[in-house]
Design a protein around this motif. Structure first.
Motif, PDB file in Angstrom:
ATOM      1  N   VAL A  99       7.193  -1.594 -18.739  1.00  0.00           N
ATOM      2  CA  VAL A  99       7.839  -3.466 -18.023  1.00  0.00           C
ATOM      3  C   VAL A  99       6.608  -3.201 -17.369  1.00  0.00           C
ATOM      4  O   VAL A  99       5.765  -4.524 -16.239  1.00  0.00           O
ATOM      5  CB  VAL A  99       8.753  -2.273 -16.822  1.00  0.00           C
ATOM      6  CG1 VAL A  99       9.149  -3.029 -15.749  1.00  0.00           C
ATOM      7  CG2 VAL A  99      10.494  -3.023 -18.147  1.00  0.00           C
ATOM      8  N   PHE A 100       6.100  -1.715 -16.692  1.00  0.00           N
ATOM      9  CA  PHE A 100       5.053  -2.204 -15.304  1.00  0.00           C
ATOM     10  C   PHE A 100       3.817  -3.260 -16.066  1.00  0.00           C
ATOM     11  O   PHE A 100       3.373  -3.498 -15.727  1.00  0.00           O
ATOM     12  CB  PHE A 100       4.067  -0.293 -15.155  1.00  0.00           C
ATOM     13  CG  PHE A 100       4.966   0.251 -14.069  1.00  0.00           C
ATOM     14  CD1 PHE A 100       5.044   0.035 -12.714  1.00  0.00           C
ATOM     15  CD2 PHE A 100       6.227   1.450 -14.817  1.00  0.00           C
ATOM     16  CE1 PHE A 100       5.578   0.049 -11.639  1.00  0.00           C
ATOM     17  CE2 PHE A 100       6.761   1.878 -13.406  1.00  0.00           C
ATOM     18  CZ  PHE A 100       6.485   1.316 -12.099  1.00  0.00           C
ATOM     19  N   PHE A 107       4.387   6.395 -11.979  1.00  0.00           N
ATOM     20  CA  PHE A 107       4.923   5.357 -11.678  1.00  0.00           C
ATOM     21  C   PHE A 107       5.642   5.188 -10.371  1.00  0.00           C
ATOM     22  O   PHE A 107       5.953   4.536  -9.611  1.00  0.00           O
ATOM     23  CB  PHE A 107       6.553   4.857 -12.240  1.00  0.00           C
ATOM     24  CG  PHE A 107       7.180   5.390 -13.838  1.00  0.00           C
ATOM     25  CD1 PHE A 107       5.497   4.543 -14.476  1.00  0.00           C
ATOM     26  CD2 PHE A 107       7.278   6.148 -14.609  1.00  0.00           C
ATOM     27  CE1 PHE A 107       5.290   4.644 -16.435  1.00  0.00           C
ATOM     28  CE2 PHE A 107       6.928   5.932 -15.848  1.00  0.00           C
ATOM     29  CZ  PHE A 107       6.595   5.335 -16.750  1.00  0.00           C
ATOM     30  N   VAL A 108       5.825   6.317  -9.601  1.00  0.00           N
ATOM     31  CA  VAL A 108       6.038   6.396  -7.907  1.00  0.00           C
ATOM     32  C   VAL A 108       4.697   5.562  -7.454  1.00  0.00           C
ATOM     33  O   VAL A 108       4.936   4.308  -6.700  1.00  0.00           O
ATOM     34  CB  VAL A 108       5.765   7.895  -7.773  1.00  0.00           C
ATOM     35  CG1 VAL A 108       5.760   7.651  -6.540  1.00  0.00           C
ATOM     36  CG2 VAL A 108       7.075   8.588  -8.457  1.00  0.00           C
ATOM     37  N   ASN A 109       3.737   6.104  -7.497  1.00  0.00           N
ATOM     38  CA  ASN A 109       1.968   5.251  -7.143  1.00  0.00           C
ATOM     39  C   ASN A 109       1.623   4.064  -7.741  1.00  0.00           C
ATOM     40  O   ASN A 109       1.933   3.213  -6.613  1.00  0.00           O
ATOM     41  CB  ASN A 109       1.254   6.157  -7.737  1.00  0.00           C
ATOM     42  CG  ASN A 109       0.939   7.982  -7.117  1.00  0.00           C
ATOM     43  OD1 ASN A 109       1.829   8.185  -5.932  1.00  0.00           O
ATOM     44  ND2 ASN A 109       1.220   8.764  -7.801  1.00  0.00           N
ATOM     45  N   HIS A 110       2.356   3.795  -9.089  1.00  0.00           N
ATOM     46  CA  HIS A 110       2.383   1.998  -9.591  1.00  0.00           C
ATOM     47  C   HIS A 110       2.935   1.325  -8.185  1.00  0.00           C
ATOM     48  O   HIS A 110       2.972   0.249  -7.861  1.00  0.00           O
ATOM     49  CB  HIS A 110       2.579   2.314 -10.826  1.00  0.00           C
ATOM     50  CG  HIS A 110       1.896   1.035 -11.436  1.00  0.00           C
ATOM     51  ND1 HIS A 110       1.823   0.854 -12.512  1.00  0.00           N
ATOM     52  CD2 HIS A 110       2.132  -0.096 -11.025  1.00  0.00           C
ATOM     53  CE1 HIS A 110       1.568  -0.834 -13.131  1.00  0.00           C
ATOM     54  NE2 HIS A 110       1.696  -0.983 -12.356  1.00  0.00           N
ATOM     55  N   ALA A 111       4.453   1.994  -8.366  1.00  0.00           N
ATOM     56  CA  ALA A 111       4.677   1.236  -7.539  1.00  0.00           C
ATOM     57  C   ALA A 111       4.780   0.617  -6.036  1.00  0.00           C
ATOM     58  O   ALA A 111       5.159   0.167  -5.713  1.00  0.00           O
ATOM     59  CB  ALA A 111       6.582   2.102  -7.984  1.00  0.00           C
ATOM     60  N   MET A 112       3.732   1.387  -5.420  1.00  0.00           N
ATOM     61  CA  MET A 112       3.286   1.251  -4.157  1.00  0.00           C
ATOM     62  C   MET A 112       1.973   0.727  -3.789  1.00  0.00           C
ATOM     63  O   MET A 112       2.006   0.020  -3.041  1.00  0.00           O
ATOM     64  CB  MET A 112       2.691   3.178  -3.456  1.00  0.00           C
ATOM     65  CG  MET A 112       4.704   3.763  -3.491  1.00  0.00           C
ATOM     66  SD  MET A 112       4.189   5.063  -3.016  1.00  0.00           S
ATOM     67  CE  MET A 112       3.150   5.336  -1.596  1.00  0.00           C
ATOM     68  N   VAL A 113       1.393   0.091  -4.808  1.00  0.00           N
ATOM     69  CA  VAL A 113       0.521  -0.789  -5.048  1.00  0.00           C
ATOM     70  C   VAL A 113       0.282  -2.141  -5.222  1.00  0.00           C
ATOM     71  O   VAL A 113       1.715  -1.689  -5.801  1.00  0.00           O
ATOM     72  CB  VAL A 113      -0.861   0.246  -5.782  1.00  0.00           C
ATOM     73  CG1 VAL A 113      -1.567   1.859  -5.260  1.00  0.00           C
ATOM     74  CG2 VAL A 113      -0.671   0.351  -7.370  1.00  0.00           C
ATOM     75  N   ASN A 114      -0.805  -2.870  -4.181  1.00  0.00           N
ATOM     76  CA  ASN A 114      -0.210  -4.103  -5.185  1.00  0.00           C
ATOM     77  C   ASN A 114      -1.708  -4.641  -5.456  1.00  0.00           C
ATOM     78  O   ASN A 114      -1.620  -5.639  -5.999  1.00  0.00           O
ATOM     79  CB  ASN A 114      -0.245  -4.864  -3.430  1.00  0.00           C
ATOM     80  CG  ASN A 114       1.479  -4.823  -3.399  1.00  0.00           C
ATOM     81  OD1 ASN A 114       2.337  -4.688  -4.292  1.00  0.00           O
ATOM     82  ND2 ASN A 114       1.768  -4.956  -2.007  1.00  0.00           N
ATOM     83  N   ASP A 115      -2.854  -4.232  -5.129  1.00  0.00           N
ATOM     84  CA  ASP A 115      -4.446  -4.693  -5.408  1.00  0.00           C
ATOM     85  C   ASP A 115      -4.860  -4.615  -6.986  1.00  0.00           C
ATOM     86  O   ASP A 115      -4.167  -3.826  -7.416  1.00  0.00           O
ATOM     87  CB  ASP A 115      -4.949  -3.987  -4.308  1.00  0.00           C
ATOM     88  CG  ASP A 115      -5.726  -2.328  -4.993  1.00  0.00           C
ATOM     89  OD1 ASP A 115      -6.678  -2.353  -6.304  1.00  0.00           O
ATOM     90  OD2 ASP A 115      -5.211  -0.897  -4.992  1.00  0.00           O
ATOM     91  N   THR A 116      -5.123  -5.470  -7.448  1.00  0.00           N
ATOM     92  CA  THR A 116      -5.213  -5.442  -8.374  1.00  0.00           C
ATOM     93  C   THR A 116      -5.910  -4.851 -10.032  1.00  0.00           C
ATOM     94  O   THR A 116      -4.844  -4.269 -10.840  1.00  0.00           O
ATOM     95  CB  THR A 116      -6.152  -7.223  -8.680  1.00  0.00           C
ATOM     96  OG1 THR A 116      -5.220  -8.349  -8.195  1.00  0.00           O
ATOM     97  CG2 THR A 116      -6.010  -7.455 -10.519  1.00  0.00           C
TER      98      THR A 116
END
Length: 138
Positions: free
Chosen positions: A100-101, A26-35
């Motif tokens: 949610v993610f 979740f930490v890493n997921h919350a930091m990225v934007n590319d599809t």
């Protein structure tokens, strides 16, 4: 009964591996934007949660078996059981966060998840001390 204890320890350890790693995702997921990276995190989170859920259930089953077999009592056990209940809630909340993610609905920063990631470490610390020391409370 030693087999049951060994299986309990194995499943608790395995479950905790998931409880430690999923919030880190979740930490890493919350930091990225590319599809592509977001899609990879969604897949990893879903698969990990589906894998760790039966491990948690088995940890609870073998823990209950030990409790019934040995008949442990005492305040330390009540505290431990309350903490285990908290871990179950934490686990279920992680499942909510996976959804949610998956729906791209996360509103929290990676800093929140960094703190969230530390909760099972603290619980494990206290639970191990309770189980090993079995302190008597007045």
């Amino acid at each position: 009964m030693l087999w049951i204890k060994a299986l309990h320890i194995i499943f608790v350890t395995s479950w905790f591996a998931g409880l430690f790693y999923l919030p880190r995702l979740f930490v890493n997921h919350a930091m990225v934007n590319d599809t592509a990276t977001v899609a990879q995190f969604k897949l990893m989170e879903r698969k990990l949660y589906r894998f760790m859920t039966p491990l948690g259930v088995l940890a609870l089953v073998f823990g209950t078996w030990l409790w019934l077999g040995y008949g442990y009592t005492g305040t330390w056990l009540h505290i431990k059981l309350a903490l285990v209940g908290g871990l179950v809630v934490y686990h279920l909340y992680c499942g909510h966060l996976v959804k949610v993610f998956a729906a791209d609905g996360n509103k929290r920063s990676h800093v929140f998840y960094r703190w969230f990631n530390e909760l099972p470490v603290l619980v494990l610390f206290v639970v191990v001390l309770l189980v090993v020391l079995k302190p008597e409370f007045a």
